[in-house]
Scaffold this motif. Structure first.
Motif, PDB file in Angstrom:
ATOM      1  N   PRO A 671       0.824  -1.210   0.000  1.00 28.04           N
ATOM      2  CA  PRO A 671       0.000   0.000   0.000  1.00 28.04           C
ATOM      3  C   PRO A 671       0.861   1.264   0.000  1.00 28.04           C
ATOM      4  O   PRO A 671       1.878   1.316   0.683  1.00 28.04           O
ATOM      5  CB  PRO A 671      -0.808  -0.117   1.299  1.00 28.04           C
ATOM      6  CG  PRO A 671      -0.115  -1.130   2.134  1.00 28.04           C
ATOM      7  CD  PRO A 671       0.647  -2.027   1.207  1.00 28.04           C
ATOM      8  N   VAL A 672       0.428   2.246  -0.787  1.00 33.28           N
ATOM      9  CA  VAL A 672       1.172   3.498  -0.832  1.00 33.28           C
ATOM     10  C   VAL A 672       0.144   4.633  -0.853  1.00 33.28           C
ATOM     11  O   VAL A 672      -0.603   4.790  -1.822  1.00 33.28           O
ATOM     12  CB  VAL A 672       2.164   3.513  -2.028  1.00 33.28           C
ATOM     13  CG1 VAL A 672       1.488   3.223  -3.341  1.00 33.28           C
ATOM     14  CG2 VAL A 672       2.957   4.788  -2.104  1.00 33.28           C
ATOM     15  N   ASN A 673       0.053   5.320   0.251  1.00 32.13           N
ATOM     16  CA  ASN A 673      -0.962   6.342   0.491  1.00 32.13           C
ATOM     17  C   ASN A 673      -2.377   5.759   0.393  1.00 32.13           C
ATOM     18  O   ASN A 673      -3.336   6.482   0.180  1.00 32.13           O
ATOM     19  CB  ASN A 673      -0.792   7.527  -0.474  1.00 32.13           C
ATOM     20  CG  ASN A 673       0.567   8.165  -0.341  1.00 32.13           C
ATOM     21  OD1 ASN A 673       1.060   8.359   0.769  1.00 32.13           O
ATOM     22  ND2 ASN A 673       1.207   8.454  -1.456  1.00 32.13           N
ATOM     23  N   PHE A 674      -2.461   4.447   0.558  1.00 33.51           N
ATOM     24  CA  PHE A 674      -3.756   3.776   0.581  1.00 33.51           C
ATOM     25  C   PHE A 674      -4.389   3.981   1.957  1.00 33.51           C
ATOM     26  O   PHE A 674      -5.572   4.276   2.071  1.00 33.51           O
ATOM     27  CB  PHE A 674      -3.548   2.292   0.277  1.00 33.51           C
ATOM     28  CG  PHE A 674      -4.809   1.493   0.171  1.00 33.51           C
ATOM     29  CD1 PHE A 674      -5.474   1.393  -1.045  1.00 33.51           C
ATOM     30  CD2 PHE A 674      -5.340   0.822   1.262  1.00 33.51           C
ATOM     31  CE1 PHE A 674      -6.645   0.659  -1.162  1.00 33.51           C
ATOM     32  CE2 PHE A 674      -6.509   0.082   1.158  1.00 33.51           C
ATOM     33  CZ  PHE A 674      -7.165  -0.008  -0.060  1.00 33.51           C
ATOM     34  N   PHE A 675      -3.575   3.824   2.969  1.00 31.62           N
ATOM     35  CA  PHE A 675      -4.021   4.094   4.333  1.00 31.62           C
ATOM     36  C   PHE A 675      -3.592   5.516   4.721  1.00 31.62           C
ATOM     37  O   PHE A 675      -2.597   6.027   4.214  1.00 31.62           O
ATOM     38  CB  PHE A 675      -3.405   3.090   5.298  1.00 31.62           C
ATOM     39  CG  PHE A 675      -3.814   1.660   5.039  1.00 31.62           C
ATOM     40  CD1 PHE A 675      -5.089   1.221   5.350  1.00 31.62           C
ATOM     41  CD2 PHE A 675      -2.920   0.759   4.482  1.00 31.62           C
ATOM     42  CE1 PHE A 675      -5.475  -0.099   5.112  1.00 31.62           C
ATOM     43  CE2 PHE A 675      -3.291  -0.564   4.240  1.00 31.62           C
ATOM     44  CZ  PHE A 675      -4.571  -0.990   4.560  1.00 31.62           C
ATOM     45  N   GLU A 676      -4.327   6.104   5.627  1.00 33.55           N
ATOM     46  CA  GLU A 676      -3.994   7.468   6.044  1.00 33.55           C
ATOM     47  C   GLU A 676      -2.696   7.509   6.848  1.00 33.55           C
ATOM     48  O   GLU A 676      -2.026   8.533   6.926  1.00 33.55           O
ATOM     49  CB  GLU A 676      -5.134   8.069   6.884  1.00 33.55           C
ATOM     50  CG  GLU A 676      -6.418   8.325   6.098  1.00 33.55           C
ATOM     51  CD  GLU A 676      -6.301   9.500   5.118  1.00 33.55           C
ATOM     52  OE1 GLU A 676      -5.246  10.146   5.050  1.00 33.55           O
ATOM     53  OE2 GLU A 676      -7.300   9.746   4.398  1.00 33.55           O
ATOM     54  N   SER A 677      -2.393   6.381   7.469  1.00 30.22           N
ATOM     55  CA  SER A 677      -1.159   6.300   8.258  1.00 30.22           C
ATOM     56  C   SER A 677      -0.869   4.813   8.458  1.00 30.22           C
ATOM     57  O   SER A 677      -1.597   3.965   7.933  1.00 30.22           O
ATOM     58  CB  SER A 677      -1.326   7.018   9.599  1.00 30.22           C
ATOM     59  OG  SER A 677      -2.377   6.406  10.336  1.00 30.22           O
ATOM     60  N   ASN A 678       0.177   4.521   9.186  1.00 27.82           N
ATOM     61  CA  ASN A 678       0.575   3.131   9.423  1.00 27.82           C
ATOM     62  C   ASN A 678      -0.602   2.310   9.956  1.00 27.82           C
ATOM     63  O   ASN A 678      -1.080   2.555  11.064  1.00 27.82           O
ATOM     64  CB  ASN A 678       1.728   3.128  10.434  1.00 27.82           C
ATOM     65  CG  ASN A 678       2.227   1.732  10.743  1.00 27.82           C
ATOM     66  OD1 ASN A 678       1.532   0.749  10.488  1.00 27.82           O
ATOM     67  ND2 ASN A 678       3.410   1.643  11.296  1.00 27.82           N
ATOM     68  N   PRO A 679      -1.089   1.344   9.200  1.00 24.93           N
ATOM     69  CA  PRO A 679      -2.293   0.617   9.623  1.00 24.93           C
ATOM     70  C   PRO A 679      -2.059  -0.403  10.736  1.00 24.93           C
ATOM     71  O   PRO A 679      -3.018  -0.924  11.286  1.00 24.93           O
ATOM     72  CB  PRO A 679      -2.741  -0.082   8.339  1.00 24.93           C
ATOM     73  CG  PRO A 679      -1.495  -0.243   7.541  1.00 24.93           C
ATOM     74  CD  PRO A 679      -0.605   0.924   7.879  1.00 24.93           C
ATOM     75  N   VAL A 680      -0.815  -0.676  11.047  1.00 24.46           N
ATOM     76  CA  VAL A 680      -0.549  -1.643  12.124  1.00 24.46           C
ATOM     77  C   VAL A 680      -0.014  -0.964  13.375  1.00 24.46           C
ATOM     78  O   VAL A 680       0.500  -1.607  14.281  1.00 24.46           O
ATOM     79  CB  VAL A 680       0.416  -2.768  11.667  1.00 24.46           C
ATOM     80  CG1 VAL A 680      -0.323  -3.739  10.759  1.00 24.46           C
ATOM     81  CG2 VAL A 680       1.663  -2.244  10.975  1.00 24.46           C
ATOM     82  N   LEU A 681      -0.199   0.346  13.419  1.00 26.00           N
ATOM     83  CA  LEU A 681       0.252   1.087  14.600  1.00 26.00           C
ATOM     84  C   LEU A 681      -0.362   0.512  15.877  1.00 26.00           C
ATOM     85  O   LEU A 681       0.312   0.378  16.888  1.00 26.00           O
ATOM     86  CB  LEU A 681      -0.169   2.554  14.435  1.00 26.00           C
ATOM     87  CG  LEU A 681       0.299   3.516  15.503  1.00 26.00           C
ATOM     88  CD1 LEU A 681       1.807   3.666  15.467  1.00 26.00           C
ATOM     89  CD2 LEU A 681      -0.362   4.896  15.311  1.00 26.00           C
ATOM     90  N   GLY A 682      -1.629   0.140  15.786  1.00 19.41           N
ATOM     91  CA  GLY A 682      -2.343  -0.219  17.006  1.00 19.41           C
ATOM     92  C   GLY A 682      -2.289  -1.688  17.396  1.00 19.41           C
ATOM     93  O   GLY A 682      -2.932  -2.083  18.369  1.00 19.41           O
TER      94      GLY A 682
END
Lengths: 694, 694
Positions: A671-682
């Motif tokens: 993904p590249v700019n697909f998610f607003e930010s790191n999707p596995v942060l949480g």
């Protein structure tokens, strides 16, 4: 690729002594009646528009075909492949669980009267809605019946029998295979041509290491006639010594300390669900997976949950290995034609033997069976063809240690757990392991690993010094009298990316362009600047990779924006690249023209699935990815398909004898700019209490 | 690379309020007295010629230095690095367990009176046997004392304080770092120059995401004077929103189904042994591993057991990450100098924080501590710096399914278990994970993974549309007011391969050459033929990789032969390649000239260890791999060293905010005719009874 495969096996045991044994070992124990799987295949219904044909559907297709053309009932027309003719994309995308399944159709490739037939069968109306005869050059993939029928042919030849006798080879030890398709000139057109290589099974189960070199047959598969026998005189058959590979049959000590067994354990069980046979849910992913006769395994409608909103977002409509091209590098008679197209000539499905639990797949793996069709139109079960498992390989999803800030001691690290879908196709001598791996950060990694046996060539040489100053043209000596012939492997993937929907997708070449700075402007003299080029047409997207002219390759939805205004996308991260260096007008390369570039992007066209053409066997290459792409259709803001070819050059070595340690290569969809930010942060770290007590 | 690292951290808290806290958080709790490790470091002795300096040895070196030059006792000379000066290779190779340890020496890099000092201390004689002042340009790596001392300097500047006030930034939120070495022209020669960037820690622990852009300082580190302040006017400081990454501090829901924890379990325990702290045995491998201040981790004397004879055979004398070069692609003031050499400027050892059990390494990992030295010459413990673990990732060592032979049903498959040595270096913002992975088939895989924080640039833009038609020169917008500056990562590995001994090694370029066939010769028109070229001199071995001109790269022992007459060797299998495209006369590239080729082979010279030079900091590049190789020494049948550079171009994206999902790349060292045949043929499959009951 590579060697002969189960469907392409021609068994010559100085007659047909073992023929029925062999045949039944393929169709017999795996027939529906003997199946011990969790499904009752005999009454299975489709649950999803993309579900493969069920056993009752296969039987109904056969009945419809017989009604349509008595040749299908009488056995004079043979079914070479039968698969779901998938509904239109729009139809599939709109479908929701609980909706009625769209009308079911089957696509059948068949042979009758020496001609290819492409039929579309409507299961709802009970009619054949399309029946094309030889729409292009080329034929459907081989069937087991083909190879068994042709197995009789060599013995018609006095010359063949005399040559075998003259070589002192017992007929009882002969195993002959039919791995080599024709089309190397006009004399090989207009009929199904196959070439035969024999092996000795004396004192070994590893026949591939005992070729009977110098004796080559070309056969007309439909007329069952020998077209040509070439006998270049006897070549020593490599010894059986060292060819054994089965556990329990090896007598050499292993010079290695014992390594204690390990297992990936999940005290709370697996975290994925497989619904209705083929619909998978795991973490933030949902996708459909199905066994396929030709591609082996097809991933459809891969959808990832948005990390901010929870929205299910489309990533890929369909991804699969479209062709597997293996040209060997030996121009001699008997070898020049060895340039396999394993998917189109033999099918990756039928050669995907049951996976070996604990060894091919970890203990907690879940297995999916394949359901294919016999030449007569009966359902055939391919058990444990695909496995699904979660992987924890000790890798790190993300981490950071921080010791800078007083009073704050940060050691954040997250384990990486992924979901793997695996298939292993034993296309004759070679074994290909295909992994589709899904990560929680949205990345999809596709890995192709190769093991199994080399395709070797017999030679008089026992030692490289016997060659003197000369170098052997074909490849290195890997055992006495045994040359490991140099070859390439190219696996072309069809990647129908649908980023946030099918439409409005564009292919963006993100160029890292070197900038030179004039004196006085900066103390630096050069830097790289990113410039984006949107590919307007298909020819703009014919990509040859070059390390000194680097690009990223983004597939984006231009109709949607991140909160920062970036179009959401996925990038292709190439890996394991090798270019095909064969001349573009070399017959194998005409059919394998999809390797003329490493990346292509085409306008979506539901008929353009197979990079080497629908009727690949012996085709002349008029229905390939190269041909489609050269139409140069507009691909900006459209429904588009990306194609990527993974490649290996393989120069064999002694370690590859008698069975090869696995080699592998991967590419990624990231993904590249697909998610607003790191999707596995949480995601949470592991704590001791979470882990199993063993 | 990348951002500021612990040793390069300059802490400015409007004074020295937290200075001692910080200092003690680095040296304090990890001092020897407080250590709770399995070693009694205070009385440890070396057990192997390559064992790192022990605590008593470090203390003795300091005492010898003080006797040699009172500057070392008085604190006016500072120790920047101290490491074992390894005995001659012959000495080490001949040594056997039980023999006396060869005389111990230490190499010390120090600074006194603004000059570099390179000292060799003989621990046995108690004398300094060599003491060179500024043998080349450049300085030793920074120490924590350097960065703390320089931290006072900005506040001397009225202009700096006024600028901070004018920006409305509370002094209490200021965190300033010193990550950027000098040398961009004559005014930056002859003195240690450092450049400073400040960040806001207001409402975040992720300072890297809150740069105070447009205010840049250049400082003379020895005179503690400001050389230059550049104030380009205020730039919005990116908000703290979304920058949090610590578990337990995040308040956003995770849109993901829970994935059950997994663990690699071994009911019979681990299979590797670590003797005397640093000597590892596993399966068929023996090697020495040690923490190193500069390289982070050094693998020495990697030896594999012959699969036929059981003989212990040398593969690699020494392998390590020699330099880590990260040029950023922004020519503007304040950014042009950001081209890190993380090993030579900061050291990968001091920034390798303790690994996080269960998350950085699996449960059964074994940890090794580092023992380094303070600027004053005292031992400093770096706990849990390296971990060793066995990995089972569900991969397949080799397999073959055979259904051809009647009455024989073959499904052979072997699980792949490997041994991994891991280190994770948090060089400021970036975290690099280094894996050396050993396979039973003789393959060594080296993986570099990157995570941590981007180095970002503040900007007025909040949305890409604010840029209009213009594209930002530096990189993409990854969050509001936050540009992810484009950069490269190059990790250069020193691979001192000693195939079956140090001598008689040669580098063979195995070329896949396209052959065109004249009409009539074959029905093929082209094929690839393997031709071997032995590199005669170092310039023959300066390799730029090209996909359309493919080679294999073999390092062979020409004095030994397999039973077939093949020279035993290992091949380098490149992976994750990127070329440095900077001008060769660009200052960072002069120092990073080791990236001008991807592969080099040099004549062994014990002084040539660091690809960018021994005194890398601010050097002018006269002691690099490029310079050594250009001497063009003979490398045929010699003791030779291979160098390989792994590379990434990194165009950031929103997913990289606020902490990056790990990316990784690998290369392999793979046996080629080293073994007589597949060395893992005889390993056993898994059976259910072997696996844990959890």
């Amino acid at each position: 690729m590579a060697g002969p495969s189960f469907p392409r096996l021609l068994l010559l045991f100085s007659g047909l002594l073992f023929l029925f044994t062999t045949y039944s070992s393929i169709y017999g124990p795996w027939s529906l009646s003997g199946s011990k799987t969790r499904f009752d295949y005999s009454s299975e219904k489709p649950h999803h528009p993309l579900d493969p044909l069920t056993a009752p559907e296969i039987e109904r297709v056969q009945a419809i075909l017989s009604g349509h053309d008595s040749a299908f009932g009488s056995g004079s027309a043979m079914i070479h492949s039968m698969a779901l003719d998938e509904p239109n994309k729009q139809r599939v995308v709109q479908w929701k669980k609980g909706d009625r399944i769209p009308p079911r159709k089957a696509e059948v490739l068949a042979m009758s009267n020496g001609e290819s037939r492409v039929l579309t069968v409507d299961l709802n109306s009970g009619r054949v809605v399309s029946d094309l005869t030889s729409p292009t050059s080329g034929y459907p993939m081989l069937t087991m019946d083909d190879t068994i029928a042709v197995s009789q042919v060599p013995f018609k030849s006095v010359e063949f029998n005399r040559s075998i006798e003259a070589r002192g080879i017992p007929f009882s030890s002969l195993v002959c295979l039919t791995p080599f398709a024709g089309w190397f000139g006009p004399d090989e057109e207009g009929r199904r041509v196959i070439k035969i290589q024999c092996y000795s099974k004396q004192d070994t189960v590893n026949i591939y290491m005992r070729p009977i070199e110098g004796l080559y047959l070309t056969v007309d598969m439909d007329k069952l006639e020998i077209i040509k026998i070439i006998d270049k005189g006897p070549v020593p058959v490599p010894s059986s010594i060292g060819t054994e590979y089965r556990y329990g049959f090896l007598d050499k000590p292993v010079h290695m300390d014992r390594v204690n067994p390990m297992s990936m354990e999940q005290p709370d069980g697996v975290s994925f669900r497989v619904e209705d046979g083929y619909s998978v849910e795991w973490a933030n992913w949902v996708f459909h997976i199905k066994p396929d006769l030709r591609a082996g395994m097809i991933i459809s409608q891969a959808t990832v949950r948005d990390s901010e909103t929870g929205e299910a977002r489309s990533v890929m409509y369909k991804g699969f290995a479209s062709e597997l091209y293996v040209p060997y590098m030996d121009p001699e008679e008997g070898w020049y034609s060895r340039a396999y197209m394993d998917a189109g000539e033999f099918g990756l499905g039928p050669s995907s033997m049951p996976l070996v639990p604990l060894n091919d797949c970890p203990r907690n793996a879940y297995y999916i069976d394949g359901l294919f069709v016999s030449p007569q139109g009966n359902p055939v079960l391919q058990p444990k063809m695909i496995c699904l498992f979660e992987r924890y390989a000790g890798e790190i999803s993300w981490r950071h240690s921080e010791i800078l800030l007083p009073g704050v001691d940060i050691r954040e690290s997250r384990p990486k757990v992924t979901l793997v879908a695996r298939m292993a196709s034993s296309v004759g001598n070679y074994d290909y392991i295909f992994d589709w791996e899904f990560q929680m950060d949205g990345l999809i990694r596709v890995t192709v690993a190769a093991s199994g046996m080399l395709m070797v060539k017999g030679t008089a040489y026992e030692n490289v010094h016997d060659l003197g100053e000369k170098e052997d043209d074909s490849g290195p000596l890997i055992s006495e009298n045994t040359i490991g012939v140099v070859h390439d492997h190219f696996i072309s993937f069809h990647l129908d990316m649908d980023i946030d929907g099918s439409e409005n997708n564009s292919f963006v070449k993100v160029h890292l362009e070197k900038q030179r700075l004039p004196p006085g402007k900066s103390r630096r003299k050069s830097y790289l600047k990113v410039k984006k080029y949107v590919a307007k047409t298909e020819k703009d997207a014919q990509i040859k990779l070059s390390m000194y002219d680097p690009y990223e390759f983004h597939l984006v939805n231009t109709n949607r924006q991140s909160r920062l205004g970036n179009p959401p996308g996925y990038k292709l991260v190439p890996g394991g690249n090798a270019a095909s260096l064969l001349d573009h007008d070399d017959p194998p390369q005409i059919r394998g023209a999809f390797t003329n570039n490493q990346i292509w992007v085409t306008r979506y066209n539901r008929s353009e699935q197979w990079a080497g053409g629908l009727l690949m066997y012996q085709s002349r290459g008029e229905d390939t990815l190269q041909v489609w792409s050269d139409r140069d259709r507009s691909i900006e803001n459209k429904d588009i398909v990306m194609w990527y070819t993974l490649g290996f050059h393989h120069v064999p070595c002694q370690e590859d004898f008698p069975v090869m340690p696995t080699i592998s290569a991967s590419f990624e969809l990231k993904p590249v700019n697909f998610f607003e930010s790191n999707p596995v942060l949480g995601i949470a770290p592991y704590f001791e209490k979470d882990l199993p007590v063993c």
